[in-house]
Scaffold this active site. Structure first.
Site, PDB file in Angstrom:
ATOM      1  N   GLU A  17     -13.798  -2.980   3.211  1.00 52.95           N
ATOM      2  CA  GLU A  17     -12.828  -4.077   3.051  1.00 52.95           C
ATOM      3  C   GLU A  17     -12.803  -4.969   4.295  1.00 52.95           C
ATOM      4  O   GLU A  17     -12.795  -4.483   5.424  1.00 52.95           O
ATOM      5  CB  GLU A  17     -11.433  -3.480   2.820  1.00 52.95           C
ATOM      6  CG  GLU A  17     -10.362  -4.538   2.651  1.00 52.95           C
ATOM      7  CD  GLU A  17      -9.009  -3.943   2.278  1.00 52.95           C
ATOM      8  OE1 GLU A  17      -8.942  -3.160   1.303  1.00 52.95           O
ATOM      9  OE2 GLU A  17      -8.033  -4.257   2.975  1.00 52.95           O
ATOM     10  N   THR A  48      -9.585  -9.389   1.418  1.00 49.95           N
ATOM     11  CA  THR A  48      -8.147  -9.391   1.153  1.00 49.95           C
ATOM     12  C   THR A  48      -7.634 -10.798   0.858  1.00 49.95           C
ATOM     13  O   THR A  48      -8.281 -11.802   1.163  1.00 49.95           O
ATOM     14  CB  THR A  48      -7.344  -8.802   2.334  1.00 49.95           C
ATOM     15  OG1 THR A  48      -7.548  -9.640   3.472  1.00 49.95           O
ATOM     16  CG2 THR A  48      -7.771  -7.390   2.647  1.00 49.95           C
ATOM     17  N   HIS A  77      -9.419  -9.621  -3.665  1.00 48.20           N
ATOM     18  CA  HIS A  77      -8.037  -9.184  -3.833  1.00 48.20           C
ATOM     19  C   HIS A  77      -7.253 -10.410  -4.307  1.00 48.20           C
ATOM     20  O   HIS A  77      -7.536 -11.528  -3.906  1.00 48.20           O
ATOM     21  CB  HIS A  77      -7.439  -8.701  -2.514  1.00 48.20           C
ATOM     22  CG  HIS A  77      -8.112  -7.501  -1.925  1.00 48.20           C
ATOM     23  ND1 HIS A  77      -7.443  -6.585  -1.140  1.00 48.20           N
ATOM     24  CD2 HIS A  77      -9.389  -7.059  -1.982  1.00 48.20           C
ATOM     25  CE1 HIS A  77      -8.274  -5.629  -0.758  1.00 48.20           C
ATOM     26  NE2 HIS A  77      -9.473  -5.904  -1.257  1.00 48.20           N
ATOM     27  N   ASP A 109       3.123  -8.354  -0.876  1.00 49.47           N
ATOM     28  CA  ASP A 109       4.371  -8.165  -0.124  1.00 49.47           C
ATOM     29  C   ASP A 109       5.183  -9.438  -0.130  1.00 49.47           C
ATOM     30  O   ASP A 109       4.666 -10.504   0.205  1.00 49.47           O
ATOM     31  CB  ASP A 109       4.049  -7.761   1.326  1.00 49.47           C
ATOM     32  CG  ASP A 109       3.608  -6.311   1.392  1.00 49.47           C
ATOM     33  OD1 ASP A 109       4.204  -5.498   0.663  1.00 49.47           O
ATOM     34  OD2 ASP A 109       2.683  -6.013   2.165  1.00 49.47           O
ATOM     35  N   ALA A 124       2.168  -6.044 -10.127  1.00 47.34           N
ATOM     36  CA  ALA A 124       0.730  -6.031 -10.397  1.00 47.34           C
ATOM     37  C   ALA A 124       0.423  -5.825 -11.887  1.00 47.34           C
ATOM     38  O   ALA A 124      -0.571  -6.357 -12.389  1.00 47.34           O
ATOM     39  CB  ALA A 124       0.068  -4.938  -9.564  1.00 47.34           C
ATOM     40  N   LYS A 164       0.568   0.042 -14.784  1.00 43.57           N
ATOM     41  CA  LYS A 164      -0.497  -0.822 -14.243  1.00 43.57           C
ATOM     42  C   LYS A 164      -1.847  -0.428 -14.853  1.00 43.57           C
ATOM     43  O   LYS A 164      -2.645  -1.284 -15.224  1.00 43.57           O
ATOM     44  CB  LYS A 164      -0.488  -0.650 -12.712  1.00 43.57           C
ATOM     45  CG  LYS A 164      -1.391  -1.511 -11.955  1.00 43.57           C
ATOM     46  CD  LYS A 164      -0.836  -1.810 -10.555  1.00 43.57           C
ATOM     47  CE  LYS A 164      -0.852  -0.651  -9.591  1.00 43.57           C
ATOM     48  NZ  LYS A 164      -0.325  -1.046  -8.266  1.00 43.57           N
TER      49      LYS A 164
HETATM   50  P1  FAD Z   1       3.037  -3.221  -7.537  1.00 38.70           P
HETATM   51  O1  FAD Z   1       2.133  -2.407  -8.366  1.00 38.70           O
HETATM   52  O2  FAD Z   1       3.717  -4.386  -8.161  1.00 38.70           O
HETATM   53  O3  FAD Z   1       4.130  -2.215  -6.910  1.00 38.70           O
HETATM   54  C1  FAD Z   1       5.024  -2.633  -5.873  1.00 38.70           C
HETATM   55  C2  FAD Z   1       6.342  -1.863  -5.985  1.00 38.70           C
HETATM   56  O4  FAD Z   1       7.015  -2.225  -7.185  1.00 38.70           O
HETATM   57  C3  FAD Z   1       6.214  -0.341  -6.030  1.00 38.70           C
HETATM   58  O5  FAD Z   1       7.347   0.178  -5.375  1.00 38.70           O
HETATM   59  C4  FAD Z   1       6.258  -0.009  -7.513  1.00 38.70           C
HETATM   60  O6  FAD Z   1       6.789   1.266  -7.758  1.00 38.70           O
HETATM   61  C5  FAD Z   1       7.176  -1.119  -8.046  1.00 38.70           C
HETATM   62  N1  FAD Z   1       6.775  -1.577  -9.384  1.00 38.70           N
HETATM   63  C6  FAD Z   1       5.513  -1.735  -9.863  1.00 38.70           C
HETATM   64  N2  FAD Z   1       5.535  -2.240 -11.106  1.00 38.70           N
HETATM   65  C7  FAD Z   1       6.839  -2.434 -11.416  1.00 38.70           C
HETATM   66  C8  FAD Z   1       7.524  -2.950 -12.558  1.00 38.70           C
HETATM   67  N3  FAD Z   1       6.821  -3.374 -13.626  1.00 38.70           N
HETATM   68  N4  FAD Z   1       8.881  -3.004 -12.534  1.00 38.70           N
HETATM   69  C9  FAD Z   1       9.580  -2.592 -11.455  1.00 38.70           C
HETATM   70  N5  FAD Z   1       9.004  -2.089 -10.354  1.00 38.70           N
HETATM   71  C10 FAD Z   1       7.653  -2.012 -10.324  1.00 38.70           C
HETATM   72  N6  FAD Z   1      -1.472  -7.099   0.292  1.00 38.70           N
HETATM   73  C11 FAD Z   1      -1.830  -8.397   0.411  1.00 38.70           C
HETATM   74  O7  FAD Z   1      -0.955  -9.251   0.644  1.00 38.70           O
HETATM   75  N7  FAD Z   1      -3.155  -8.778   0.314  1.00 38.70           N
HETATM   76  C12 FAD Z   1      -4.130  -7.893   0.052  1.00 38.70           C
HETATM   77  O8  FAD Z   1      -5.298  -8.261  -0.055  1.00 38.70           O
HETATM   78  C13 FAD Z   1      -3.791  -6.510  -0.098  1.00 38.70           C
HETATM   79  N8  FAD Z   1      -4.717  -5.580  -0.379  1.00 38.70           N
HETATM   80  C14 FAD Z   1      -4.349  -4.268  -0.586  1.00 38.70           C
HETATM   81  C15 FAD Z   1      -5.325  -3.328  -0.923  1.00 38.70           C
HETATM   82  C16 FAD Z   1      -4.980  -2.003  -1.139  1.00 38.70           C
HETATM   83  C17 FAD Z   1      -6.053  -1.020  -1.523  1.00 38.70           C
HETATM   84  C18 FAD Z   1      -3.623  -1.578  -0.991  1.00 38.70           C
HETATM   85  C19 FAD Z   1      -3.234  -0.155  -1.187  1.00 38.70           C
HETATM   86  C20 FAD Z   1      -2.647  -2.518  -0.643  1.00 38.70           C
HETATM   87  C21 FAD Z   1      -2.996  -3.860  -0.450  1.00 38.70           C
HETATM   88  N9  FAD Z   1      -2.047  -4.830  -0.123  1.00 38.70           N
HETATM   89  C22 FAD Z   1      -2.409  -6.154   0.037  1.00 38.70           C
HETATM   90  C23 FAD Z   1      -0.636  -4.460   0.068  1.00 38.70           C
HETATM   91  C24 FAD Z   1       0.150  -4.594  -1.240  1.00 38.70           C
HETATM   92  O9  FAD Z   1       0.159  -5.926  -1.675  1.00 38.70           O
HETATM   93  C25 FAD Z   1       1.576  -4.138  -0.959  1.00 38.70           C
HETATM   94  O10 FAD Z   1       1.585  -2.758  -0.688  1.00 38.70           O
HETATM   95  C26 FAD Z   1       2.594  -4.502  -2.007  1.00 38.70           C
HETATM   96  O11 FAD Z   1       3.890  -4.188  -1.500  1.00 38.70           O
HETATM   97  C27 FAD Z   1       2.475  -3.744  -3.321  1.00 38.70           C
HETATM   98  O12 FAD Z   1       1.374  -4.135  -4.045  1.00 38.70           O
HETATM   99  P2  FAD Z   1       1.036  -3.380  -5.433  1.00 38.70           P
HETATM  100  O13 FAD Z   1      -0.147  -4.055  -5.972  1.00 38.70           O
HETATM  101  O14 FAD Z   1       1.008  -1.933  -5.240  1.00 38.70           O
HETATM  102  O15 FAD Z   1       2.347  -3.814  -6.266  1.00 38.70           O
END
Ligand code: FAD
Length: 285
Positions: A17, A48, A77, A109, A124, A164
């Site tokens: 990455e 990213t 991403h 975030d 997501a 998801k």
């Molecule tokens: P989600 O899947 O939306 O989850 C976020 C939170 O919401 C969790 O607490 C989950 O339990 C909750 N949730 C999920 N779905 C729902 C729903 N339908 N209703 C209510 N609650 C829900 N960040 C960046 O800005 N840019 C990047 O390129 C990037 N790359 C990453 C790559 C990896 C491999 C990882 C692990 C993280 C990355 N991140 C990046 C960080 C990520 O964006 C943050 O951790 C963010 O807070 C959560 O993203 P997520 O896709 O897990 O979100």
């Protein structure tokens, strides 16, 4: 190349990455890193997605350039936060036209005082559904062995993760972690919750103590006592810190692959030497 096809072969899938640099000099350094890592023949690399508009354009340009000009399969991403569905559609169209087959669908975030643009998705799973409705990308997603910092509970976090996957995510990459027990326990819980897709450990070799403190404060990742003690001994020596970090990550990777992890996703921080040392060591057995 769809990344899901690589996982289907059953051999470990290795990926690197990168993040879009802020300056021109940073781009030169990044391409030097990529050239350095290319001989390791990664299955794919990823770039990213940042919070600001200019970084986002760079993500799209970089993945297309890396795939077209360097010849490595590249994944973009993409996160919901701060974009309208129209913005996301334009990005997805550009990626598809540029020959990109793989997207990591993220919630992202929320910046402080975040005011979502009209119609913006929050999570997501909504982005994954949106992509599935019109585009044919292979989709990855993020997951959290130590539970997402904002989740109500580990159980709720897993329920959301399952949604998801149901929305079309074909593989998951974990947040960084330093204790393999957390990964194996998480995989067992995910399987019990009916999540069947590959769950790839995301590994970040520690190269600086200050840097890792910042990252772990953000991600909530726990540093095991043994690693914390080793780091405390070498904290003021960058080279020794790097050696401790590489050795720890190498041990993690060896055990992960030996015990059936589907591959390793390296958080390279745009540097090559630690990742190269670990992956070369792993392949030599
Ligand atoms: P989600 O899947 O939306 O989850 C976020 C939170 O919401 C969790 O607490 C989950 O339990 C909750 N949730 C999920 N779905 C729902 C729903 N339908 N209703 C209510 N609650 C829900 N960040 C960046 O800005 N840019 C990047 O390129 C990037 N790359 C990453 C790559 C990896 C491999 C990882 C692990 C993280 C990355 N991140 C990046 C960080 C990520 O964006 C943050 O951790 C963010 O807070 C959560 O993203 P997520 O896709 O897990 O979100």
């Amino acid at each position: 190349m769809r990344i899901s096809e690589r996982f289907a072969t059953g051999s470990p899938v290795f990926s690197f990455e990168f993040f879009p640099p802020k300056s021109e000099a940073g781009f030169d350094a990044l391409f030097a890193t990529i050239r350095d890592l290319k001989p390791l023949d990664p299955d794919f690399v990823s770039v990213t997605w940042g919070a600001g508009g200019s970084t986002r354009r760079k993500t799209v340009e970089l993945v297309i350039e890396i795939q077209r000009d360097v010849g490595l399969a590249a994944m973009a991403h993409l996160s919901c936060i701060g974009s309208t569905p129209g913005d996301l559609a334009a990005t997805l169209d550009t990626l598809a036209e540029g020959g990109i087959d793989n997207v990591l669908a993220l919630g992202g975030d929320r910046p402080r005082d975040y005011a979502p643009p009209a119609g913006a998705f929050t999570h997501a799973n909504e982005l994954a559904e949106f992509v599935r409705s019109r585009w044919g990308f292979c989709l990855g997603g993020a997951c959290y062995p130590e539970t997402h910092p904002l989740a109500e509970s580990p159980e709720t976090d897993l329920r959301h993760l399952a949604r998801k996957v149901d929305a079309g995510v074909e593989f998951l990459i974990t947040q960084l972690f330093f204790d393999n027990a957390d990964y194996f326990a998480f995989v067992a819980r995910a399987r019990a919750a009916g999540i069947r897709v590959p769950i790839v450990p995301g590994i970040m070799p520690i190269v600086s103590v200050a840097g890792i403190r910042r990252m772990t404060a953000m991600s909530g990742a726990r540093i095991p006592d043994e690693l914390a003690a080793s780091l405390a001994e070498v904290e003021h020596d960058d080279e020794l810190t790097r050696e401790v970090g590489v050795e720890w990550a190498a041990l993690q990777c060896r055990e992960l692959v030996a015990r059936g992890a589907p591959g390793i996703h390296f958080y390279t921080l745009n540097r090559s030497s630690a990742t190269r040392a670990i992956l070369q060591g792993l392949r030599q057995g």
